[in-house]
Design an enzyme around this catalytic site. Structure first.
Site, short mmCIF file in Angstrom:
data_model
loop_
_atom_site.label_atom_id
_atom_site.label_comp_id
_atom_site.label_asym_id
_atom_site.label_seq_id
_atom_site.Cartn_x
_atom_site.Cartn_y
_atom_site.Cartn_z
N CYS A 58 -36.54 1.24 15.94
CA CYS A 58 -35.54 1.50 16.81
C CYS A 58 -35.04 2.62 17.09
O CYS A 58 -34.77 3.04 17.89
CB CYS A 58 -34.88 0.05 17.04
SG CYS A 58 -35.99 -1.36 17.36
N CYS A 83 0.88 -1.32 0.11
CA CYS A 83 -0.18 0.01 0.22
C CYS A 83 0.84 1.19 -0.06
O CYS A 83 0.81 2.32 -0.77
CB CYS A 83 -1.07 0.10 1.16
SG CYS A 83 -1.94 -1.28 1.43
N ARG A 95 -22.37 -6.25 11.75
CA ARG A 95 -23.27 -5.42 12.84
C ARG A 95 -24.73 -5.62 12.05
O ARG A 95 -25.59 -5.70 12.74
CB ARG A 95 -22.89 -4.08 13.20
CG ARG A 95 -23.81 -3.52 14.18
CD ARG A 95 -23.69 -4.35 15.42
NE ARG A 95 -24.71 -4.15 16.52
CZ ARG A 95 -25.70 -4.50 16.66
NH1 ARG A 95 -26.27 -5.38 15.79
NH2 ARG A 95 -26.62 -4.21 17.73
N CYS A 103 2.22 3.05 -3.42
CA CYS A 103 1.62 4.14 -4.00
C CYS A 103 1.24 5.21 -2.96
O CYS A 103 1.43 6.43 -3.35
CB CYS A 103 0.46 3.40 -4.59
SG CYS A 103 0.79 2.52 -5.96
N HIS A 104 0.66 4.82 -1.87
CA HIS A 104 0.03 5.83 -0.84
C HIS A 104 1.22 6.37 -0.01
O HIS A 104 0.82 7.42 0.69
CB HIS A 104 -1.22 5.04 -0.07
CG HIS A 104 -2.09 4.72 -1.20
ND1 HIS A 104 -2.99 5.57 -1.90
CD2 HIS A 104 -2.58 3.47 -1.51
CE1 HIS A 104 -3.97 4.97 -2.51
NE2 HIS A 104 -3.61 3.62 -2.29
N CYS A 143 -35.42 -0.62 10.52
CA CYS A 143 -34.46 0.14 11.32
C CYS A 143 -34.94 1.39 12.12
O CYS A 143 -34.55 1.63 13.34
CB CYS A 143 -33.22 0.46 10.52
SG CYS A 143 -32.85 -0.79 9.31
N CYS A 163 -8.46 -2.14 -4.44
CA CYS A 163 -6.77 -1.77 -4.75
C CYS A 163 -6.10 -3.18 -4.86
O CYS A 163 -5.29 -2.97 -5.52
CB CYS A 163 -6.58 -1.02 -3.46
SG CYS A 163 -5.82 0.67 -3.86
N CYS A 215 -28.36 -7.41 13.38
CA CYS A 215 -29.59 -6.47 13.48
C CYS A 215 -30.72 -7.35 12.69
O CYS A 215 -31.77 -7.50 13.26
CB CYS A 215 -29.68 -5.17 12.93
SG CYS A 215 -29.33 -3.99 14.09
#
Lengths: 261, 152
Positions: A180, A76, A218, A79-80, A177, A114, A222
């Site tokens: 709640c 990574c 997550r 390039c970055h 959703c 990437c 739900c």
């Protein structure tokens, strides 16, 4: 006093007291982060880099950032460069539309793109430690910066889909959703407090998981809770929802890796 | 044509009499709504308040305390989304409690309370729960019997 001067005086007085009684219209205040619903002890642990268990993944991400990958052998960093500068603020703008493909990408997707596009490496599976680590490391570079995703232009249809998802009832328990996380946020669901459903701490370390996990994980929890279909990791439904949640979190500071119950 | 129409309407009548039915063959017992009440027990079943108490507390069945408080010892964590269940047996009769368990949205369309005896009009239901109600008729009647005892 002439009528003109009396009028001018009235206007002046009105302009002085009006701000005191009617606040000028401003942007709506950001919604409160889920961190506020944690105990003081957990909030302290989240804030302490040496005590926050999510930092183990961030450290692994920092190592991977420097590590050569795929057929190109590029890391990574090749390039970055230094992530602390090049990645600062990036996570505040995700999910975002990829200009080349027109697809909506979350941070995990962008990292994997990437890998396949530039490093000629295999994508990491969702919830694998390397992907969680890199995602958390990149997001960590935006610690404290306010969420600020684009929802117009090419992102508009994705945002509309996410908004519709958020508001439609689903599952055997027939809950949306919004019922709640809009209508009852801050109230008790047994021993837990319902949050506003913001993703500003993800990937987050959830005590229930004893692990770092993505926002997609997550969302699957739900769905499970309302006995609805758990969509696949990276599904269009959850990606669109992620964008809507990110917009709900507009102005809320990134806290990755947050601790959540 | 006329005969076909009669057969068709007869078929609809039969389906209605059988209650809700779907492709997998699961079916709900029929019931009649009067105002905000289902006066008759589902299937003529009689409820047992002791079993009903277990279902109310069971997190995998009624799980009522996730949203409601109830006068139950040893349950420190109780929800606050729905009205307290204390005194519900004085406020509502059995038929009124029954309809609220079957499908509260027939009384208040925007309710947050799940329908416990309904399979139609639900979206994206987990395959593990598809085509069957959250609770069966006996469980509904047991809960009605228990909730009727909460008179204080």
């Amino acid at each position: 006093m002439s009528r003109g001067r009396a009028l001018a005086l009235m206007v002046m007085i009105a302009s002085l007291i009006t701000p005191l009684i009617t606040p000028l219209p401003t942007h709506a205040d950001p919604l409160p982060s889920g961190t506020g619903f944690l105990s003081e002890d957990l909030q302290a642990r989240q804030a302490d880099e040496a005590a926050n268990p999510g930092m183990l993944w961030v450290d692994e991400g920092a190592r991977l950032w420097q590590s050569p990958q795929g057929a190109t052998g590029a890391s990574c960093a090749s390039c970055h460069g230094d992530a602390t500068t090049s990645m600062r603020g990036i996570a505040t703008r995700y999910p975002a539309v990829d200009a080349t493909s027109g697809a909506l990408l979350n941070l995990e997707d962008r990292i994997n793109l990437c890998r396949t596009r530039h490093q000629k490496a295999e994508p990491y599976p969702y919830e694998s430690d390397p992907l969680l680590g890199l995602t958390a490391y990149v997001a960590r570079q935006s610690l404290g910066l306010p969420m600020d995703v684009e929802t117009g232009g090419a992102a508009a249809p994705f945002y509309a889909a996410g908004e519709a998802f958020f508001h439609r009832r689903q599952g055997q328990l027939n809950l949306s959703c919004a019922q709640c996380h809009d209508d009852n946020a801050g109230r008790s669901l047994r021993g837990d407090t319902i949050s506003h459903g913001l993703g500003n701490g993800y990937p987050a370390y959830r005590l229930e998981w004893q692990s770092l996990g993505s926002l997609q994980r997550r969302l699957r929890s739900c769905s499970f809770g309302v006995r609805a279909v758990q969509f696949d990791y990276g599904s269009p439904d959850y990606l669109a929802l992620e964008l809507y949640l990110a917009k709900r979190a507009q102005g809320v500071a990134i806290e990755t890796p947050a601790i959540r119950r | 044509m006329r005969l076909g129409g009669k057969l068709l309407s007869g078929a609809f009548w039969l389906l209605a009499a059988l209650g809700s039915q779907n492709a997998s063959g699961a079916e709900l017992l029929p019931y009649t709504v009067r105002n905000d009440s289902v006066p008759a027990p589902l299937g003529g079943l009689s409820g047992d308040p002791r079993r009903g108490r277990d279902i109310v507390l069971d997190r995998r069945r009624g799980n009522c305390l996730i949203c409601h408080s109830a006068p139950v010892a040893g349950e420190p964590f109780q929800g606050e989304l729905g009205p307290p269940l204390a005194g519900v047996g004085s406020r509502l009769d059995a038929g009124q409690i029954r309809l609220r368990l079957i499908d509260q949205s027939r009384i208040s369309p925007r309710t947050i309370m799940p329908p416990y005896y309904r399979i139609e009009g639900l979206r994206d239901v987990d395959p593990a729960y598809r085509d069957r109600p959250a609770l069966d008729a006996q469980e509904i009647e047991d809960m009605v019997a228990y909730l009727r005892t909460l008179t204080d």
